[in-house]
Enzyme design. Structure first.
Site, short mmCIF file in Angstrom:
data_model
loop_
_atom_site.label_atom_id
_atom_site.label_comp_id
_atom_site.label_asym_id
_atom_site.label_seq_id
_atom_site.Cartn_x
_atom_site.Cartn_y
_atom_site.Cartn_z
NE ARG A 1 -4.16 -2.01 1.87
CZ ARG A 1 -4.93 -2.44 3.21
NH1 ARG A 1 -4.97 -1.91 3.62
NH2 ARG A 1 -5.74 -3.06 2.44
CE LYS B 1 -21.54 -13.54 6.63
NZ LYS B 1 -20.96 -12.69 7.29
N GLY C 1 -10.04 -8.90 -1.59
CA GLY C 1 -9.38 -9.10 -0.50
C GLY C 1 -8.80 -10.96 -1.09
N GLY D 1 -13.48 -4.07 0.24
CA GLY D 1 -14.67 -3.07 -0.07
C GLY D 1 -15.21 -2.26 -0.78
P1 AMP Z 1 -15.40 -14.08 1.17
O1 AMP Z 1 -14.12 -12.61 2.28
O2 AMP Z 1 -16.29 -13.63 1.80
O3 AMP Z 1 -14.52 -13.74 0.05
O4 AMP Z 1 -14.25 -15.42 1.85
C1 AMP Z 1 -12.77 -15.43 1.80
C2 AMP Z 1 -12.88 -16.72 2.64
O5 AMP Z 1 -13.95 -17.85 2.30
C3 AMP Z 1 -11.54 -17.31 2.20
O6 AMP Z 1 -11.08 -17.27 3.83
C4 AMP Z 1 -12.13 -19.41 1.98
O7 AMP Z 1 -11.47 -19.87 2.75
C5 AMP Z 1 -13.56 -19.46 2.57
N1 AMP Z 1 -13.99 -19.75 1.36
C6 AMP Z 1 -13.89 -20.96 0.57
N2 AMP Z 1 -15.30 -21.53 0.06
C7 AMP Z 1 -15.23 -22.22 1.31
C8 AMP Z 1 -15.84 -23.55 1.44
N3 AMP Z 1 -16.55 -23.98 0.43
N4 AMP Z 1 -16.59 -23.49 2.99
C9 AMP Z 1 -15.88 -23.13 3.81
N5 AMP Z 1 -15.11 -21.30 3.22
C10 AMP Z 1 -15.57 -21.20 1.95
#
Ligand code: AMP
Length: 406
Positions: free
Chosen positions: A37, A208, A364, A387
């Site tokens: 950054r 999520k 991210g 974000g």
């Molecule tokens: P996000 O911050 O919503 O982009 O989520 C990223 C996180 O989602 C990472 O740390 C991944 O390990 C997790 N992730 C991806 N696929 C899965 C899955 N099938 N089950 C649980 N966690 C997951």
């Protein structure tokens, strides 16, 4: 859209107050562990210095008033921007002075005495509650440091904070502008959202679904294909009556998932869900694992990566795309056992880019993934905004951009 950058002004004799994003990770001794950054802000600072201008840098670092020490007091040692002075000096090749308070007497004395070619860094803005509140009085005080305001902090552009947005009110139109990083972020995001060459494929993954619903909805009228992988895919399978074992699910989003699928079908946007998964008997790298179709995952098993059939199908679609947006991993790529799908997607995005597609990776964990697989320089653009980028793709107007662009 028109983007007014620092190229619109010769900074000779000017003092530029620059909002940068120096919210960098630190180790236990408060050493900077990833300086990307800071590096990202260097071209902006150097152009202004080279013109004969002086630079006052302001940033936040963590959330000092929200993340208190166990005894309830503010953790100054961890949150002082003094922690980044040495690295910033090193990267700029000049000594950066430090003001121990962003609006204190000492800070104003330092900025008043600043000569062309000199740089000061103000103390963490978030030691004041007024920063996140977007307080006008605080913003006005900050504006006294320089006669030109430059915003180069894309990572906080979605916040209407004093230093990212409100401060711009205290500058005339020709004395507020974007730094190079911010301009590049906007230009590349606009290339995807406003003028994508077709076929346009968006790849969305991560944990999520609730975080990504608005993006999916905003992209449906624009994208030809939306690939959905990662933990969020299972909510879509369950919504369609599939058996997902103990995979991640957001039960309160089942209806929305159904609506999104119907909307996409109506608009002719193809939604691709992974047909199969690598399923595991526990959330661990040493779990037992096997392949399973995604609408029939056995009880007690959870999907932690996309399977071979999904990899093949996704790769094919990605390679035939001319514009690619990627946000979020396809599985738990932090564990070696479940990184194959994310790696395959990263490789497909790199291959498509090699063949002339424009690819933007942002938000991210997908950035962490392309870095981990050594593919960051094989995609067209890696965004620094988590974000902020997501909100931009949700179709929201970011206050930090509006404050300058109008
Ligand atoms: P996000 O911050 O919503 O982009 O989520 C990223 C996180 O989602 C990472 O740390 C991944 O390990 C997790 N992730 C991806 N696929 C899965 C899955 N099938 N089950 C649980 N966690 C997951």
């Amino acid at each position: 859209m028109d983007i007014k950058t620092i190229d619109s002004l010769n900074f000779a004799g000017h003092k530029a107050l620059i909002r940068v994003d120096f919210n960098v990770p630190l180790d236990k001794q408060y050493n900077v562990t990833d300086d990307s950054r800071i590096r990202a802000a260097v071209p902006t600072i150097q152009k202004i210095l080279k013109d004969g201008g002086a630079v006052i840098l302001m940033s936040h670092l963590g959330r000092p008033l929200k993340k208190l020490k166990e005894d309830g007091t503010v953790d100054y040692a961890k949150h002082t921007l003094k922690n980044v002075v040495a690295r910033t000096s090193e990267l700029l090749g000049i000594e950066v002075k430090f003001a121990g308070d962003c609006i204190g007497e000492e800070a104003f004395a330092l900025s008043a005495a600043l000569k062309p070619g000199e740089v000061i860094l103000l103390e963490n803005l978030r030691f004041y509650n007024e920063e996140e509140k977007g307080d006008a009085g605080f913003a006005e005080k900050l504006s006294k440091h320089g006669d030109v305001y430059v915003n180069d902090a894309f990572g906080t552009a979605h916040r209407a904070h004093a230093s990212t947005t409100i401060v711009a009110n205290y500058y005339p139109a020709d004395k507020k502008m974007f730094g190079y990083l911010m301009a590049a972020e906007i230009k590349n995001a606009d290339k995807v959202i406003l003028s994508a060459e077709k076929p346009f494929t968006a790849i969305l993954g991560g944990a999520k679904v609730s975080d990504k619903m608005l993006i999916i909805e905003n992209l449906i009228p624009k994208a030809d294909n939306i690939i959905i992988g990662g933990g969020m895919a299972y909510t879509f399978f369950k919504a369609q009556g599939g058996k997902i074992g103990s995979s991640l699910v957001e039960d309160d989003r089942l209806e929305t998932a159904k609506e999104v699928l119907a909307k996409a079908a109506a608009k002719g946007c193809r939604i691709l869900l992974p047909v199969d998964s690598i399923v595991a008997d526990k959330f661990a790298n040493d779990a037992d694992s096997k392949e399973a179709d995604n609408d029939n995952i056995p009880d007690g098993w959870m999907g932690l990566d996309i399977g071979e059939k999904a990899i093949e199908e996704f790769t094919e679609v990605i390679k035939n795309s001319k514009t690619i947006l990627w946000n979020g991993p396809m599985g738990v790529f932090e564990m070696e056992k479940f990184q194959k799908g994310t790696k395959a997607v990263a490789e497909a995005v790199a291959a498509a880019t090699q063949d002339g597609a424009f690819s933007l990776v942002g938000g991210g964990d997908s950035v962490a993934a392309v870095n981990q697989f050594g593919l960051a320089d094989k995609v067209s653009y890696v965004s620094t905004g988590g974000g902020a980028l997501l909100e931009y793709f949700e179709g929201k107007e970011l206050p930090g951009i509006k404050a300058i662009r109008g």
